[in-house]
Design a protein around this motif. Structure first.
Motif, PDB file in Angstrom:
ATOM      1  N   ASP A 538       0.829  -1.218   0.000  1.00 44.64           N
ATOM      2  CA  ASP A 538       0.000   0.000   0.000  1.00 44.64           C
ATOM      3  C   ASP A 538       0.860   1.263   0.000  1.00 44.64           C
ATOM      4  OD1 ASP A 538      -2.269  -1.608   0.139  1.00 44.64           O
ATOM      5  OD2 ASP A 538      -2.270  -1.598   2.327  1.00 44.64           O
ATOM      6  N   SER A 540       0.510   3.812  -1.924  1.00 44.84           N
ATOM      7  CA  SER A 540      -0.299   4.982  -2.264  1.00 44.84           C
ATOM      8  C   SER A 540      -1.412   5.164  -1.245  1.00 44.84           C
ATOM      9  CB  SER A 540      -0.901   4.826  -3.661  1.00 44.84           C
ATOM     10  OG  SER A 540       0.110   4.675  -4.633  1.00 44.84           O
ATOM     11  N   PRO A 542      -5.105   5.862   0.337  1.00 41.98           N
ATOM     12  CA  PRO A 542      -6.458   5.593  -0.166  1.00 41.98           C
ATOM     13  C   PRO A 542      -7.043   6.841  -0.822  1.00 41.98           C
ATOM     14  CG  PRO A 542      -6.190   4.780   2.077  1.00 41.98           C
ATOM     15  CD  PRO A 542      -4.985   5.598   1.769  1.00 41.98           C
ATOM     16  N   ALA A 543      -7.854   6.622  -1.825  1.00 41.04           N
ATOM     17  CA  ALA A 543      -8.464   7.740  -2.541  1.00 41.04           C
ATOM     18  C   ALA A 543      -9.238   8.624  -1.570  1.00 41.04           C
ATOM     19  CB  ALA A 543      -9.395   7.220  -3.638  1.00 41.04           C
ATOM     20  N   GLY A 544      -8.996   9.924  -1.659  1.00 40.02           N
ATOM     21  CA  GLY A 544      -9.722  10.868  -0.825  1.00 40.02           C
ATOM     22  C   GLY A 544      -9.121  11.102   0.543  1.00 40.02           C
ATOM     23  N   TRP A 550      -1.939  11.154   5.864  1.00 39.19           N
ATOM     24  CA  TRP A 550      -1.049  10.180   5.242  1.00 39.19           C
ATOM     25  C   TRP A 550      -0.184   9.510   6.312  1.00 39.19           C
ATOM     26  CZ3 TRP A 550       1.309  12.135  -0.022  1.00 39.19           C
ATOM     27  CH2 TRP A 550       0.263  12.297  -0.942  1.00 39.19           C
ATOM     28  N   THR A 572       4.514   7.491  -1.627  1.00 36.73           N
ATOM     29  CA  THR A 572       3.990   8.588  -2.438  1.00 36.73           C
ATOM     30  C   THR A 572       4.374   9.903  -1.782  1.00 36.73           C
ATOM     31  OG1 THR A 572       2.127   7.240  -3.168  1.00 36.73           O
ATOM     32  CG2 THR A 572       1.913   9.621  -3.422  1.00 36.73           C
TER      33      THR A 572
END
Length: 627
Positions: A538, A540, A542-544, A550, A572
């Motif tokens: 993981d 990246s 999670p979206a949103g 982070w 990221t």
């Protein structure tokens, strides 16, 4: 009277007849003798020179036979036999000479030293015999070895990320050991140095924007591609591990490819009572396997659980974890007194009132998380062979010393010493995916058919290259995955967060729950080879997810090397914010001389030493029968 004067005649000296002739003859004989002697000396010198030249020519022909055979092997125009010997040249006349040559090759070592694996590396020998028309003969021998993939600080088959994007090297990225790419090396445009290469750099295609990189040992060299190992190489390690009784598989397979239900924990134990854990028989490992999902499928790897049905905190996942809880000191170690899962919700009219106990447990400075099966999750820190979710696998191969056998987990410890398991040759194999952590005392390669997931720190009992020296019996770890090697996204490695008291948002900053003193970093002492990628689970967000939420997991501080098809993603970045890990790789130079056992090799043969062999009574059958 007149007297007559008489003239008295005296005889004149008479010349010796023949004396001059004798002298001339003597001088002539001496001159002739000297001339003959001189001629003989000249002739002898000429003959000696000619004989020396013939010997040198024959010797050169034998030596060139060794190199030609090595070139054939490296070009894969011919192959090394797995057993016995193979004839490359059989009475071949060398063009333009009267010299005839024979060349043979054969492997040195046991049958496990296959084409690309060996406990102590892959070694072989080449024998070349040359004879000229006058009978001058030379037999020469060369020792050769295959370079291990462990020699690379960084190796990538493709200059791409797992998603197919270009792999850019930038921001001062550093390779402290040999670097190779079968693709182009892409250097980001910017203030140099964007990348620093401290050792030799090789590439099959070239370097893009080389001016913005720093090459400490000269520019990159263009070489032929080096093929990665294949799944067939995994099968070699599997068979070696199986003979030692070190072939394992999970009891339960479920979830995504990063979810492991089986883990191997390495343990260094003072087995001889000398006060250290660096003795030859101080290395062990134990295996925990999940049997059911009573505690959740992620219990083994301490993955954040889903709240149970009817839970008040529908988003407060960590507050229902069975891997975490408030600890107290018991006999010098942190032991969970009550897990978050067993900390009860309370009756109340609002979120804070109902979640007070759980939130207080989360906020407690002594709260910690542990991997599934860890004795510190049990009452009093007592080892339990079987719990409600899984079990520790009892030892079925090898033995342990009395001090180890007397431990509560003595029957569940597997030795890493050949003295305690004579069939063990440094290889452990898992048919499936597996998690790994702990302290390694010994020389071991852990291979898995699928993914290997780093659940927590993986260290050597002796630091890599301690005291600036590398010894053949020093600890070293190799990881070889048929798919990926990942840094786990679990409650030990990822800082956790809970909801605010009113359940309106998330409480920041996130909190560490790892018992490791190294946090927020992950310590990895290993040379890692993945047939796909090496990177973060993981990477990246999670979206949103807002940037403020982070998860910065710190640094992966690896001592070893990375070999992979495509370079995995560590995290990221957005401005100064990071989600995931930052990598810091230090090369373990001890791997150059003593790689992990049976670690795959590049199949490139490198010259080690030359030897002269007595041609008297030499036959290849007699020679190779002794190997």
């Amino acid at each position: 009277m007149t007297r007559t004067k008489r003239t008295v005649r005296r005889n004149a000296p008479r010349a010796r007849r023949g004396a001059a002739l004798v002298t001339v003859l003597i001088v002539s004989v001496v001159a002739m003798t000297m001339a003959v002697a001189s001629s003989m000396l000249v002739m002898g010198s000429s003959l000696t020179q000619r004989a020396s030249e013939r010997t040198a020519m024959v010797d050169d022909a034998a030596l060139s036979g060794l190199e030609e055979a090595r070139n054939l092997l490296n070009a894969r125009l011919d192959s090394m036999p797995l057993a016995g010997f193979k004839t490359f040249e059989n009475g071949v006349r060398i063009a333009g000479t009267d010299i005839t040559r024979w060349t043979w090759v054969g492997r040195i070592g046991n049958v496990d030293s296959l084409a690309n694996a060996g406990e102590y590396g892959v070694q072989a020998e080449i024998i070349s015999r040359a004879v000229d028309g006058s009978g001058v003969e030379a037999v020469r021998r060369a020792l050769v070895y295959q370079q291990s993939f462990a020699r690379y600080a960084f190796f990538t088959d493709e200059g791409k990320t797992p998603s197919g994007g270009t792999l850019w090297f930038d921001n001062g990225w550093t390779a402290s050991g040999p670097f190779h790419s079968n693709d182009s090396i892409y250097i980001r445009d910017g203030a140099p140095p964007q990348a620093i290469f401290k050792d030799q750099v090789t590439t099959a295609k070239g370097v893009f924007n080389a001016a913005d990189a720093q090459f400490d040992k000269g520019p990159a060299q263009i070489v032929s591609p080096i093929a990665l190992p294949s799944t067939a190489d995994l099968n070699i390690l599997r068979s070696i591990a199986q003979r030692a009784g070190y072939l394992f598989s999970p009891l339960l397979v479920t979830g995504d490819t990063a979810l492991v239900t089986m883990r191997i924990e390495f343990v260094a134990i003072d087995a001889d009572g000398d006060g250290t854990t660096t003795g030859p028989d101080d290395g062990y490992f134990r295996i925990y396997r999940l049997r059911n999902t009573t505690f959740g499928a992620g219990y083994t790897m301490a993955r954040t659980p889903a709240p149970p049905a009817g839970a008040v905190g529908t988003q407060d996942s960590v507050l229902y974890a069975r891997n975490c809880g408030v600890t107290a000191s018991v006999l010098g170690q942190e032991v969970v007194t009550t897990t978050f899962a067993n900390t009860l919700e309370l009756p109340g009219s609002n979120y804070r009132a109902r979640m007070l106990n759980k939130q207080n447990a989360f906020d407690n400075v002594s709260a910690r998380c542990f991997l599934g099966g860890d004795p510190r999750l049990n009452a009093g820190g007592v080892f339990q062979a079987v719990d409600a979710a899984g079990e520790w696998m009892p030892r079925t191969a090898g033995s342990v010393p009395p001090l180890v056998a007397a431990r509560p987990d003595g029957a569940f410890l597997w030795p890493l010493s050949a003295a305690l398991n004579p069939s063990f040759h440094g290889t452990i194999f898992v048919d499936g995916r597996v998690g790994v952590s702990g302290t390694v005392r010994g020389r071991v390669t852990l291979a898995a058919r699928e993914n290997i997931v780093l659940l927590d720190d993986l260290r050597q009992a002796t630091l890599p290259g301690a005291n600036g020296a590398c010894r053949a019996d020093d600890d070293i770890v190799g990881l070889f995955a048929g798919e990926n090697v990942m840094w786990a996204d679990n409650m030990l490695q990822s800082p956790q967060q809970r909801r605010t008291n009113d359940n309106g948002t998330w409480l920041l900053p996130r909190k560490e729950f790892s018992p490791s003193s190294a946090r927020p970093d992950l310590q990895v002492h290993a040379i890692i080879l993945a047939l796909e990628s090496i990177g973060t689970e993981d990477p990246s967000p999670p979206a949103g997810l807002p940037v403020a939420n982070w998860v910065n997991r710190g640094f992966v501080r690896q001592v070893g090397g990375r070999v992979q098809q495509r370079a995995g993603v560590g995290g990221t970045i957005s401005g100064t914010s990071l989600h995931g890990y930052t990598s810091e790789i230090s090369f373990n130079r001890c791997a150059l001389t003593s790689p992990p056992p049976y670690f795959p090799t590049t199949q490139r043969w490198t010259l080690s030493q030359f030897y002269e062999v007595d041609p008297q009574r030499f036959t290849p059958e007699r020679w190779f029968s002794r190997r």
